[in-house]
Scaffold this motif. Structure first.
Motif, PDB file in Angstrom:
ATOM      1  N   TYR A  37       1.040  -1.448  -0.310  1.00 48.11           N
ATOM      2  CA  TYR A  37      -0.102   0.205   0.283  1.00 48.11           C
ATOM      3  C   TYR A  37       1.110   1.700  -0.341  1.00 48.11           C
ATOM      4  O   TYR A  37       2.053   1.121   0.431  1.00 48.11           O
ATOM      5  CB  TYR A  37      -1.146   0.162   1.245  1.00 48.11           C
ATOM      6  N   VAL A  40      -2.329   4.810   4.119  1.00 50.86           N
ATOM      7  CA  VAL A  40      -4.007   4.024   4.798  1.00 50.86           C
ATOM      8  C   VAL A  40      -4.444   5.379   5.438  1.00 50.86           C
ATOM      9  O   VAL A  40      -3.672   6.187   5.595  1.00 50.86           O
ATOM     10  CB  VAL A  40      -3.457   3.161   5.561  1.00 50.86           C
ATOM     11  N   SER A  42      -6.963   6.395   8.261  1.00 57.79           N
ATOM     12  CA  SER A  42      -7.976   5.630   9.068  1.00 57.79           C
ATOM     13  C   SER A  42      -8.626   6.654  10.205  1.00 57.79           C
ATOM     14  O   SER A  42      -7.895   7.605  10.518  1.00 57.79           O
ATOM     15  CB  SER A  42      -7.136   4.200   9.881  1.00 57.79           C
ATOM     16  N   GLU A  53     -12.235   2.546  10.626  1.00 61.10           N
ATOM     17  CA  GLU A  53     -12.710   1.782   8.782  1.00 61.10           C
ATOM     18  C   GLU A  53     -10.920   2.578   8.766  1.00 61.10           C
ATOM     19  O   GLU A  53     -10.305   3.078   8.938  1.00 61.10           O
ATOM     20  CB  GLU A  53     -13.250   2.469   8.664  1.00 61.10           C
ATOM     21  N   TYR A  55      -9.085   2.816   4.757  1.00 62.79           N
ATOM     22  CA  TYR A  55      -8.646   2.553   3.403  1.00 62.79           C
ATOM     23  C   TYR A  55      -7.385   2.300   2.747  1.00 62.79           C
ATOM     24  O   TYR A  55      -6.583   3.675   2.714  1.00 62.79           O
ATOM     25  CB  TYR A  55      -9.690   3.918   2.568  1.00 62.79           C
ATOM     26  N   TYR A  57      -4.681   2.545  -0.156  1.00 65.67           N
ATOM     27  CA  TYR A  57      -4.547   2.901  -1.573  1.00 65.67           C
ATOM     28  C   TYR A  57      -3.048   1.801  -2.191  1.00 65.67           C
ATOM     29  O   TYR A  57      -2.450   2.132  -1.383  1.00 65.67           O
ATOM     30  CB  TYR A  57      -4.152   4.514  -1.746  1.00 65.67           C
ATOM     31  N   LEU A  63      -7.627   4.388  -4.548  1.00 66.11           N
ATOM     32  CA  LEU A  63      -8.481   2.595  -3.716  1.00 66.11           C
ATOM     33  C   LEU A  63      -8.175   1.682  -3.584  1.00 66.11           C
ATOM     34  O   LEU A  63      -9.223   1.161  -4.798  1.00 66.11           O
ATOM     35  CB  LEU A  63      -9.957   3.424  -2.877  1.00 66.11           C
ATOM     36  N   LYS A  65      -8.728  -1.195  -1.044  1.00 68.18           N
ATOM     37  CA  LYS A  65      -9.704  -1.900   0.218  1.00 68.18           C
ATOM     38  C   LYS A  65      -9.522  -1.184   0.487  1.00 68.18           C
ATOM     39  O   LYS A  65      -9.362  -0.221   1.366  1.00 68.18           O
ATOM     40  CB  LYS A  65      -7.734  -3.241   0.860  1.00 68.18           C
ATOM     41  N   ASP A  66     -11.111  -1.597   1.372  1.00 70.39           N
ATOM     42  CA  ASP A  66     -11.599  -0.716   2.583  1.00 70.39           C
ATOM     43  C   ASP A  66     -12.077  -2.185   3.523  1.00 70.39           C
ATOM     44  O   ASP A  66     -11.893  -3.323   3.621  1.00 70.39           O
ATOM     45  CB  ASP A  66     -13.339  -0.483   1.418  1.00 70.39           C
ATOM     46  N   TYR A  68     -12.512  -2.614   7.864  1.00 72.86           N
ATOM     47  CA  TYR A  68     -13.459  -2.312   8.823  1.00 72.86           C
ATOM     48  C   TYR A  68     -14.269  -3.350   9.948  1.00 72.86           C
ATOM     49  O   TYR A  68     -14.981  -4.728   9.199  1.00 72.86           O
ATOM     50  CB  TYR A  68     -15.118  -1.779   8.298  1.00 72.86           C
ATOM     51  N   ASN A  88     -11.533  -5.980  -1.315  1.00 71.33           N
ATOM     52  CA  ASN A  88     -11.470  -4.734  -2.353  1.00 71.33           C
ATOM     53  C   ASN A  88     -11.792  -4.309  -3.563  1.00 71.33           C
ATOM     54  O   ASN A  88     -12.797  -4.894  -4.331  1.00 71.33           O
ATOM     55  CB  ASN A  88     -10.280  -6.734  -3.349  1.00 71.33           C
ATOM     56  N   VAL A  89     -12.165  -3.158  -3.685  1.00 72.35           N
ATOM     57  CA  VAL A  89     -12.852  -2.022  -4.077  1.00 72.35           C
ATOM     58  C   VAL A  89     -13.161  -2.457  -5.916  1.00 72.35           C
ATOM     59  O   VAL A  89     -13.463  -1.658  -6.461  1.00 72.35           O
ATOM     60  CB  VAL A  89     -13.268  -0.968  -4.126  1.00 72.35           C
TER      61      VAL A  89
END
Length: 103
Positions: A37, A40, A42, A53, A55, A57, A63, A65-66, A68, A88-89
């Motif tokens: 990454y 991040v 947070s 949560e 995120y 990058y 972006l 992953k998310d 939570y 995984n967006v």
């Protein structure tokens, strides 16, 4: 899984309410983003200091992953994550981790 807290560059972006919690928004920047990454962001609960949560990058700054926590449980006086959701967006895949917490 919380290596990003040890990256040398940490910056508080703002304070806001996120998922019904008063949070500090922290940006952690990876000095070596080519192997994971790049940063991040947070949301950290101001009361419990737990992550509400995060995120993550990719190395291009997109972006990826998310993360939570879905369920928290108090064990021996401390809150611990019982269920963690990860999405995984970029691919649309989702992972659910369930931890067996002993009382």
């Amino acid at each position: 899984g919380l290596e990003f807290f040890h990256w040398p560059q940490q910056k508080v972006l703002k304070k806001e309410v996120h998922r019904s919690c008063g949070c500090t928004v922290l940006e952690s920047t990876n000095p070596y983003p080519f192997n994971g990454y790049s940063r991040v962001v947070s949301w950290i609960d101001s009361e419990s200091l737990g992550i509400v949560e995060a995120y993550a990058y990719d190395s291009r700054g997109k972006l990826l992953k998310d993360f939570y926590p879905k369920n928290l449980k108090k064990v021996n006086g401390q809150y611990q994550v019982e269920t963690m959701m990860m999405e995984n967006v970029q691919t649309g895949s989702r992972t659910r981790l369930e931890f067996d917490l002993k009382k």
